[in-house]
Design an enzyme around this catalytic site. Structure first.
Site, mmCIF file in Angstrom:
data_model
loop_
_atom_site.group_PDB
_atom_site.id
_atom_site.type_symbol
_atom_site.label_atom_id
_atom_site.label_comp_id
_atom_site.label_asym_id
_atom_site.label_seq_id
_atom_site.Cartn_x
_atom_site.Cartn_y
_atom_site.Cartn_z
ATOM 1 N N CYS A 20 0.879 -1.467 0.031
ATOM 2 C CA CYS A 20 0.235 -0.200 0.013
ATOM 3 C C CYS A 20 0.592 1.194 0.108
ATOM 4 O O CYS A 20 0.361 2.178 -0.743
ATOM 5 C CB CYS A 20 -0.957 -0.019 1.201
ATOM 6 S SG CYS A 20 -0.018 -0.365 2.520
ATOM 7 N N HIS A 72 -1.742 1.617 6.685
ATOM 8 C CA HIS A 72 -1.896 1.899 5.534
ATOM 9 C C HIS A 72 -2.189 3.209 4.825
ATOM 10 O O HIS A 72 -2.448 3.857 5.448
ATOM 11 C CB HIS A 72 -3.797 1.088 5.996
ATOM 12 C CG HIS A 72 -3.859 0.735 4.900
ATOM 13 N ND1 HIS A 72 -3.868 0.079 3.635
ATOM 14 C CD2 HIS A 72 -5.132 1.265 4.269
ATOM 15 C CE1 HIS A 72 -4.089 -0.310 2.811
ATOM 16 N NE2 HIS A 72 -5.648 0.419 2.336
ATOM 17 N N ASN A 121 -8.664 3.706 -1.910
ATOM 18 C CA ASN A 121 -7.679 2.944 -1.355
ATOM 19 C C ASN A 121 -7.302 1.847 -2.290
ATOM 20 O O ASN A 121 -7.398 2.406 -3.746
ATOM 21 C CB ASN A 121 -8.945 2.302 -0.445
ATOM 22 C CG ASN A 121 -8.178 1.134 0.479
ATOM 23 O OD1 ASN A 121 -6.992 0.501 0.653
ATOM 24 N ND2 ASN A 121 -9.219 0.284 1.207
#
Length: 339
Positions: A108, A278, A298
């Protein structure tokens, strides 16, 4: 270590109630519990038959890592609107609306970076250069300054690497777009999908300084560089000003297990344990039913959340969302000779 990095707002939410479900965080019990609260968002089933250990590995950002220099504030010079969506502001830049998939890898930190870099290259060339910066190149070739590849990394290292070494182009898995497309396949961590099942986090692919067969430009000639990279203060107005002037930014926050069930609305932590750090891409802001939010992309494919996007509480550094903002400006002079 995680607990020392979790903002007070999240800790209070975590400990304030004693009747929260103790069942599996992806269970109907948890989803029903959240939806019965008088909260600002709706939960639903995003993941099915997936180990929690796998989901923790998706959260591959090391919070509180190395810092980039903080840029000088300029929000006082800008009249900021109540709401802003970079997809609408720069509609000639298609990457802003794109949702990628990091697959079975804690990458990520790389995706949040290359997505925002791609957006900014387009924005700062007035739409003349539309490129998907390669997550593969960053993930596999950055090395220790970025962390440990699929086992987690530092957003700041990613932006520093862009300015020092540059990054080639590369689209999503099996796209054959650009020099180095992503080589880790998307897997089926969602409901009723057609992709192969997720079987756990894989190894980081090897660094390959050669474009895929059939791509006409060499690896060296395909590099896209940043002119400068920096951090942005945790001031709500400064983050808004940065997005408004220069384009989407990379941010990072502490993920709790209730976030995995997000479907719509403005996310505020209600229940569940810490999953990890994240990284994501913040592309705008607004107000929904009186609640201020950040608009965020995302990297868990379009069948997670709200077509791959989510909203999270703005202005309270909720779960640290405002404390790890990094960005940069592309080296645009490398493009002008092409026009």
């Amino acid at each position: 270590m995680w607990w020392s990095l979790i903002p007070l707002s999240c800790l209070l939410a975590l400990t304030s109630a004693h009747d929260k479900p103790s069942s599996h965080p992806l269970s109907d019990d948890m989803i029903n519990y959240i939806n019965k609260q008088n909260t600002t968002w709706q939960a639903g089933r995003n993941f099915y038959n997936v180990d929690i250990s796998y989901l923790k590995k998706l959260c591959g950002t090391v919070l509180g890592g190395p810092n980039l220099p903080e840029r000088v504030g300029f929000s006082e010079d800008i009249n900021l609107p109540e709401s802003f969506d970079a997809r609408e502001q720069w509609s000639n830049c298609p990457t802003i609306a794109q949702i990628r998939d990091q697959g079975s890898c804690g990458s990520c930190w790389a995706f949040g970076a290359v997505e925002a870099m791609s957006d900014r290259i387009c924005i700062h060339t007035n739409g003349r250069v539309n490129v998907e910066v390669s997550a593969e190149d960053l993930l596999t070739c950055c090395g220790i300054q970025c962390g440990d590849g699929c086992n987690g990394g530092y957003p700041s290292g990613a932006w520093n690497f862009w300015t020092r070494k540059g990054l080639v182009s590369g689209g999503v898995y099996n796209s054959h777009i650009g020099c180095l497309p992503y080589t880790i396949p998307p897997c089926e961590h969602h409901v009723n999908g057609s992709r192969p099942p997720c079987t756990g986090e894989g190894d980081t692919p090897k660094c390959n300084k050669m474009c895929e067969a059939g791509y006409s430009t060499s690896y060296k000639e395909d590099k896209h560089y940043g002119y400068t990279s920096y951090s942005v203060s945790d001031s709500e107005k400064e983050i808004m000003a940065e997005i408004y002037k220069n384009g989407p930014v990379e941010g990072a926050f502490t993920v709790f297990s209730d976030f995995l069930t997000y479907k719509s609305g403005v996310y505020k932590h209600e229940a569940g344990d810490v999953m990890g750090g994240h990284a994501i891409r913040i592309l705008g802001w607004g107000i929904e039913n009186g609640v201020p939010y950040w608009l965020v992309a995302n990297s868990w494919n379009v069948d997670w959340g709200d077509n791959g996007f989510f909203k999270i509480l703005r202005g309270e550094n909720h779960c640290g969302i405002e404390s790890e903002i990094v960005a940069g400006i592309p080296r645009t002079q490398q493009y002008w000779g092409r026009f």
